[in-house]
Design a protein around this motif. Structure first.
Motif, PDB file in Angstrom:
ATOM      1  N   LEU A  15      34.599  19.301  67.281  1.00  0.00           N
ATOM      2  CA  LEU A  15      34.609  18.291  66.217  1.00  0.00           C
ATOM      3  C   LEU A  15      33.321  17.476  66.275  1.00  0.00           C
ATOM      4  CD1 LEU A  15      36.963  16.567  64.307  1.00  0.00           C
ATOM      5  CD2 LEU A  15      35.985  14.906  65.872  1.00  0.00           C
ATOM      6  N   GLU A  16      32.706  17.269  65.111  1.00  0.00           N
ATOM      7  CA  GLU A  16      31.505  16.437  65.026  1.00  0.00           C
ATOM      8  C   GLU A  16      31.843  15.140  64.311  1.00  0.00           C
ATOM      9  OE1 GLU A  16      27.985  18.323  63.533  1.00  0.00           O
ATOM     10  OE2 GLU A  16      28.282  20.093  64.784  1.00  0.00           O
ATOM     11  N   PHE A  17      31.182  14.065  64.733  1.00  0.00           N
ATOM     12  CA  PHE A  17      31.383  12.772  64.085  1.00  0.00           C
ATOM     13  C   PHE A  17      30.088  11.981  64.129  1.00  0.00           C
ATOM     14  CE2 PHE A  17      32.377  12.089  68.560  1.00  0.00           C
ATOM     15  CZ  PHE A  17      31.808  10.859  68.853  1.00  0.00           C
ATOM     16  N   VAL A  18      29.978  11.021  63.216  1.00  0.00           N
ATOM     17  CA  VAL A  18      28.845  10.098  63.209  1.00  0.00           C
ATOM     18  C   VAL A  18      29.389   8.745  63.637  1.00  0.00           C
ATOM     19  CG1 VAL A  18      27.084   8.966  61.804  1.00  0.00           C
ATOM     20  CG2 VAL A  18      27.641  11.369  61.388  1.00  0.00           C
ATOM     21  N   TYR A  19      28.730   8.137  64.607  1.00  0.00           N
ATOM     22  CA  TYR A  19      29.133   6.814  65.085  1.00  0.00           C
ATOM     23  C   TYR A  19      28.435   5.767  64.225  1.00  0.00           C
ATOM     24  CZ  TYR A  19      29.404   2.647  67.977  1.00  0.00           C
ATOM     25  OH  TYR A  19      29.617   1.361  68.413  1.00  0.00           O
ATOM     26  N   TYR A  20      29.223   4.923  63.547  1.00  0.00           N
ATOM     27  CA  TYR A  20      28.672   3.916  62.641  1.00  0.00           C
ATOM     28  C   TYR A  20      28.611   2.517  63.238  1.00  0.00           C
ATOM     29  CZ  TYR A  20      29.084   7.479  59.063  1.00  0.00           C
ATOM     30  OH  TYR A  20      28.945   8.638  58.342  1.00  0.00           O
ATOM     31  N   PRO A  41      24.422   3.884  67.071  1.00  0.00           N
ATOM     32  CA  PRO A  41      24.832   3.865  65.666  1.00  0.00           C
ATOM     33  C   PRO A  41      23.958   4.779  64.795  1.00  0.00           C
ATOM     34  CG  PRO A  41      24.823   1.648  66.545  1.00  0.00           C
ATOM     35  CD  PRO A  41      24.185   2.527  67.588  1.00  0.00           C
ATOM     36  N   GLY A  42      24.620   5.529  63.923  1.00  0.00           N
ATOM     37  CA  GLY A  42      23.928   6.428  63.009  1.00  0.00           C
ATOM     38  C   GLY A  42      23.690   7.821  63.562  1.00  0.00           C
ATOM     39  N   ARG A  43      24.024   8.055  64.808  1.00  0.00           N
ATOM     40  CA  ARG A  43      23.824   9.371  65.427  1.00  0.00           C
ATOM     41  C   ARG A  43      25.071  10.241  65.271  1.00  0.00           C
ATOM     42  NH1 ARG A  43      18.577  10.107  65.725  1.00  0.00           N
ATOM     43  NH2 ARG A  43      17.560   8.448  66.874  1.00  0.00           N
TER      44      ARG A  43
END
Length: 142
Positions: A15-20, A41-43
């Motif tokens: 699973l891929e996610f972007v940390y905000y 953040p943003g990665r």
């Protein structure tokens, strides 16, 4: 490899996610340092291993799991002059106003100025009458 915490329902390898950034409850949580302290953040991150450890969490329907994550390879359009597999470049986003190509022009997880290694050249894509190379890159950490 980075250790972090994700919601139990999201804790699946691949699973891929972007940390905000942190949610409001995170600011006072005793696990914040390990949970969000290792993320930028943003990665974009990809779960590579789920550990058998869970903790209570007010944000994630009650529980989070300990996971190991890496920054995955990301596809991006670049100037063809710099598209050399194996090379390292400072990422400069190309100009493209076509909305259907936004995720390739400015993909989430990469920032302009990042040092990236070109892993693979995937092909040519035209935008605004110019040809660009679609490449798969991995961010080089400083």
């Amino acid at each position: 490899m980075v250790i972090t915490l994700v919601g139990e329902k999201l804790a699946k390898p691949g699973l891929e996610f972007v940390y905000y950034g942190p949610g409001e409850p995170c600011k006072t949580c005793k696990l914040a340092r390990v949970c969000i302290g290792n993320l930028e953040p943003g990665r974009r991150y990809k779960i590579v291993r789920v550990r058998n450890i869970e903790h209570p969490c007010p944000l994630h329907e009650g529980k989070v799991r300990v996971v190991e994550v890496v920054e995955p390879a990301i596809d991006v359009l670049i100037d063809p002059r710099y598209a050399i597999a194996g090379s390292k470049i400072k990422l400069t986003f190309v100009e493209c106003e076509e909305p259907d190509k936004t995720e390739l022009v400015r993909p989430e997880g990469l920032f302009e100025g990042d040092m990236v290694k070109i892993l693979e050249i995937l092909g040519d894509i035209e935008c605004n009458g110019k040809k660009y190379k679609l490449v798969r890159v991995m961010r080089e950490k400083e």
